[in-house]
Design an enzyme around this catalytic site. Structure first.
Site, PDB file in Angstrom:
ATOM      1  NE  ARG A  86      23.041 -39.116   0.729  1.00 52.18           N
ATOM      2  CZ  ARG A  86      23.205 -39.886  -0.531  1.00 52.18           C
ATOM      3  NH1 ARG A  86      22.703 -39.477  -1.525  1.00 52.18           N
ATOM      4  NH2 ARG A  86      24.350 -40.742  -0.604  1.00 52.18           N
ATOM      5  CG  HIS A 130      28.995 -39.699  -2.181  1.00 55.54           C
ATOM      6  ND1 HIS A 130      27.705 -39.360  -2.238  1.00 55.54           N
ATOM      7  CD2 HIS A 130      29.008 -40.120  -3.596  1.00 55.54           C
ATOM      8  CE1 HIS A 130      26.929 -39.655  -3.408  1.00 55.54           C
ATOM      9  NE2 HIS A 130      28.076 -39.742  -4.210  1.00 55.54           N
ATOM     10  CD  GLU A 175      24.803 -44.425  -6.330  1.00 58.90           C
ATOM     11  OE1 GLU A 175      25.694 -44.438  -7.092  1.00 58.90           O
ATOM     12  OE2 GLU A 175      23.755 -43.970  -6.511  1.00 58.90           O
ATOM     13  CG  ASN A 310      21.010 -43.047  -4.371  1.00 59.07           C
ATOM     14  OD1 ASN A 310      20.568 -42.377  -3.460  1.00 59.07           O
ATOM     15  ND2 ASN A 310      22.724 -42.950  -4.163  1.00 59.07           N
ATOM     16  CE1 TYR A 312      20.057 -39.532 -10.462  1.00 61.85           C
ATOM     17  CE2 TYR A 312      20.928 -41.522  -9.245  1.00 61.85           C
ATOM     18  CZ  TYR A 312      20.724 -40.254  -9.174  1.00 61.85           C
ATOM     19  OH  TYR A 312      21.376 -39.232  -8.454  1.00 61.85           O
ATOM     20  CD  GLU A 376      22.563 -39.870  -5.153  1.00 59.78           C
ATOM     21  OE1 GLU A 376      22.669 -40.048  -6.370  1.00 59.78           O
ATOM     22  OE2 GLU A 376      23.673 -39.993  -4.390  1.00 59.78           O
TER      23      GLU A 376
END
Length: 798
Positions: A86, A130, A175, A310, A312, A376
């Site tokens: 990606r 992005h 995002e 994504n 985290y 991600e």
């Protein structure tokens, strides 16, 4: 996709057939070549050149030079076994002015990259946005202007016309929450605006860009279209420990509010064609609703094939009446944010793999018509190159934990199609510059040399197996290393402990260590010594989420573990806990004690001083019993903050002091008084308890009693954040009417509106220095207390 996941013999966790394994990057973070071949400037090129915005003044001008080294990078991807890559297309490389004339050289690069990927058997996944908006479009209003969404759709069509015959998977926007609320609301990302109203407008226009772009791609013939969101499970502290815990009514309201602002603000328009009613009420009172036009939701709600996730870390919240809004979440008054307990990454983000399972199952239940793709997931750790290798066991454990969590979600019915690790390369990590490393491939930013880390080799095996071993791998033993090297166990231990052995023995032992992937344990460390190899790290019952506490502990542990010590965490917040620490030290069950001191009343320092154990204090309580300590220059830091205000013409300066039962609290107050005395100005003091709510209340009292004050020094950033909220309530402009300075430099200080001038506390250095002091003491050196300098960080609030 089939979901049979257990192999013969129940030995492995196998992912579904066709599961996509890959890695991700972003154009501005890796490409470099900022002024090569006609690329135009982006908002990040501009933002990086604003003083104080990016750590070290770093820029993405060179980054990893992927633009010129892409062929070598693709060979590395092939060696690792990636099935998908990606990447993002740099809008200003294709359209330097944002629209109009196309730059053929920019499209040529992506032509070459896609062809190279396909030749290597790697599927290209193209992200169109992005965060690198062409600066020309920002100058025309950026994402607060509706026209930008239409320009994005034109750009999407241009890129598809060149690459659509070879790229099957297209991601529109990455995002949008970060781009809108960090870029336009808090000003800590490009373009650096600080308007909650602009943030909500930008969020809507980013969603509109997604919808218009998706429509343009679909009409042009795109096979798979996705939207990528940074989604966060929103939990209460109790739910971290017990996922089935039922929150109180008020906590449940807090969870729902932040979930609405962080997640449903984007999920519901894109996937359901409607806004959450609760969100619209917040947007209306913050920004109005004029920017939302009839028909927008139909445009946004385009059919998509994949939802990119994504993930985290979770967001942990609870209800706290009177708490000012978090600047990242306009409208979040009455909600307290706290860190999750447990291990964290180098970014300070809590590691909670189980929250990924929870997130994926929630998405599968609430939005069942779209496939899921982890676009991600990864972690920054403090990697070290040693012996031509990066042994990043922490990263391997992180990725493995999250893959197990993803597998559990598949077992629970989630339609998860793939996993793309962040990141393929160490890169330019936005406002952190080059200081944080997420890659599975190490990049030397001086030479740009690539070195695959241990995590890359491990990931290659996962991809080849299409899964994980059901049981985590057993670590090789000391005996196995000795047998492989043909030496005794004590020789292996001597090599590990850095003791004298012949060069030949050292060479064969280290070869066996590397070959077996051996990680020394306590037995290996202590075999030829009389010491236990263990350090007691005694901590009080510190406030949850205290950034100083978590940072200082993490750095101390890292320093000790790198020295080969095992760290035993001992709770010393109760009388029973303190007795236990004293007994362990007196009995010699540990080599030494590192004690975190918070309050003056703690009797443990005096008790430990009566034992023979080496002890170092983190912090300086009253009557430190003659023990060495490492402390911050709180007095000097506070005085410097007040002098800064005085030098800028402020004279009616008040302080919001912290608790005076700690040395830090007293010394910060003393520093304020000293600077005011030097200036011949009277001192005005209000006290708080280090929370935002107490800072806000103290500020209200000060304004009522001293309406003419023109500056305030808060002895903690959390109180300063509360003071900023109270000043906004009162209609006072910061810094025009009242300047504000804090102390500690917590992460949120850079994100306030305006960003907070504060005194930086080198917490990581403090923890490491205390650990080194204790190690020196264990080595027989004479050690003295250390006072670390505090440094003023000047931002817009003063």
């Amino acid at each position: 996709m089939a979901t049979t996941t257990i192999s013969a013999g129940e030995r492995s966790l196998i992912f579904p057939d066709g599961f996509v394994w890959g890695a991700a990057t972003a154009a501005y973070q890796v490409e470099g070549a900022a002024r090569q071949d006609g690329r135009g400037p982006s908002i990040w090129d501009t933002f990086c050149r604003r003083p104080g915005k990016v750590t070290g003044g770093h820029t993405g001008d060179v980054a990893c030079d992927h633009y010129n080294r892409y062929a070598d990078d693709v060979r590395l991807m092939q060696e690792i076994g990636l099935r998908a890559y990606r990447f993002s297309v740099a809008w200003p490389r294709v359209l330097p002015g944002g629209f109009g004339e196309v730059n053929p050289a920019g499209l040529d690069f992506y032509d070459r990259l896609v062809d190279k990927l396909l030749a290597a058997g790697i599927a290209p996944y193209a992200t169109l946005y992005h965060w690198d908006l062409p600066q020309a479009l920002e100058d025309a209003g950026g994402w607060t202007a509706r026209d930008t969404a239409h320009r994005f759709a034109e750009y999407a069509g241009i890129v598809y016309d060149r690459l659509g015959d070879r790229v099957d998977t297209w991601i529109t926007v990455n995002e949008p929450w970060v781009a809108a609320f960090l870029g336009y609301g808090m000003g800590v990302h490009a373009p650096g605006r600080t308007s909650p109203a602009d943030a909500f407008r930008a969020a809507h226009h980013l969603l509109l860009a997604h919808g218009l772009g998706a429509r343009a791609l679909r009409e042009a013939g795109a096979e798979r279209i996705a939207l990528t969101l940074n989604l966060v499970p929103v939990l209460t502290p109790a739910q971290l420990d017990d996922p089935d815990a039922t929150p109180s009514r008020h906590d449940a309201e807090a969870v729902d509010l932040i979930d609405c602002l962080a997640n449903r603000q984007f999920l519901d328009p894109a996937l359901r064609g409607r806004h959450p009613e609760r969100l619209l009420r917040i947007v209306e009172r913050t920004a109005g609703l004029d920017h939302i036009h009839d028909g927008d939701l139909a445009l946004i709600n385009q059919p998509i094939d994949l939802l990119g996730i994504n993930y985290y870390s979770p967001t942990v919240v609870s209800a706290r009446p009177g708490e000012p809004a978090n600047p990242a979440y306009p409208g979040s008054e009455g909600v307290a944010f706290s860190g999750a307990r447990g291990p964290t990454t180098a970014m300070g983000w809590p590691i909670v793999p189980s929250a990924l399972t929870r997130l994926l199952l929630r998405l599968a239940a609430d939005y069942p018509d779209v496939g899921l793709l982890v676009t991600e997931n990864g972690a920054a750790f403090d990697d070290v190159v040693a012996g031509g290798r990066v042994a990043d066991a922490d990263r391997v454990a992180f990725i493995e934990g999250h893959l197990r969590a993803a597998h559990a979600a598949i077992e629970g019915g989630a339609d998860l199609r793939g996993y793309l690790v962040w990141s393929f390369l160490d890169n330019f990590e936005w406002v952190e510059g080059y200081t944080k490393r997420f890659g599975i491939v190490h990049v030397d930013f001086d030479t740009l040399r690539r070195l695959p880390k241990d995590s890359a080799a491990w990931y290659r095996e996962v991809i080849a197996r299409n899964g994980l071993y059901r049981e985590r791998a057993r670590r090789p033993t000391l005996e196995e290393v000795a047998a492989r090297a043909g030496v005794s166990r004590s020789t292996v231990s001597r090599v590990i402990n850095g003791e004298h052995v012949s060069a030949e023995s050292r060479q064969v032992v280290m070869h066996a260590v590397r070959e077996l992937g051996y990680v020394p344990n306590l037995a290996a460390r202590s075999l030829v010594t009389r010491r236990t190899g263990t350090i007691a790290l005694a901590v009080p019952d510190a406030p949850g989420g205290d950034p100083w506490f978590s940072t200082v502990i993490r750095s101390a542990v890292r320093e000790l573990e790198e020295a080969g010590k095992q760290v035993a965490l001992m709770l010393a917040g109760s009388s029973a806990g303190r007795r236990r620490v004293e007994q362990v030290a007196a009995a010699g069950h540990v080599d030494g004690v590192l004690l975190v001191c918070v309050a003056d009343a703690d009797p443990l320092p005096a008790a430990l001083a009566r034992t023979a154990a080496p002890v170092v204090l983190l912090g300086k309580p009253a009557g430190a019993a003659g023990l060495p300590y490492v402390e911050i220059d709180n007095l000097g830091g506070a005085a410097a903050a007040v002098r800064h205000l005085l030098e800028r013409g402020r004279r009616r300066i008040a302080t919001i002091g912290g608790p005076t039962d700690t040395a830090a609290g007293r010394e910060r107050l003393a520093g304020y008084r000293e600077a005011m005395r030097e200036a011949g100005s009277p001192a005005t003091v209000a006290l708080g308890d280090l929370t935002p709510a107490s800072g806000a209340e103290a500020m209200r009292r000060l304004l009522a009693e001293h309406p003419g004050l023109d500056a305030v020094f808060a002895a903690g950033d959390s109180m300063a954040i509360g003071a900023l909220a109270a000043l906004r309530e009162a209609g006072r402009r910061v810094p025009d009417d009242v300047a504000v300075v804090g102390f500690d430099d917590v992460d949120a200080a850079a994100y306030t509106v305006p960003p907070l001038t504060t005194v930086h506390v080198p917490a990581a250095e403090q923890g490491a220095a205390a650990a080194r002091l204790l190690l020196d003491r264990l080595g027989g050196a004479r050690i003295d207390p250390r006072l670390l300098p505090a440094r003023l960080i000047v931002r817009a609030s003063a």
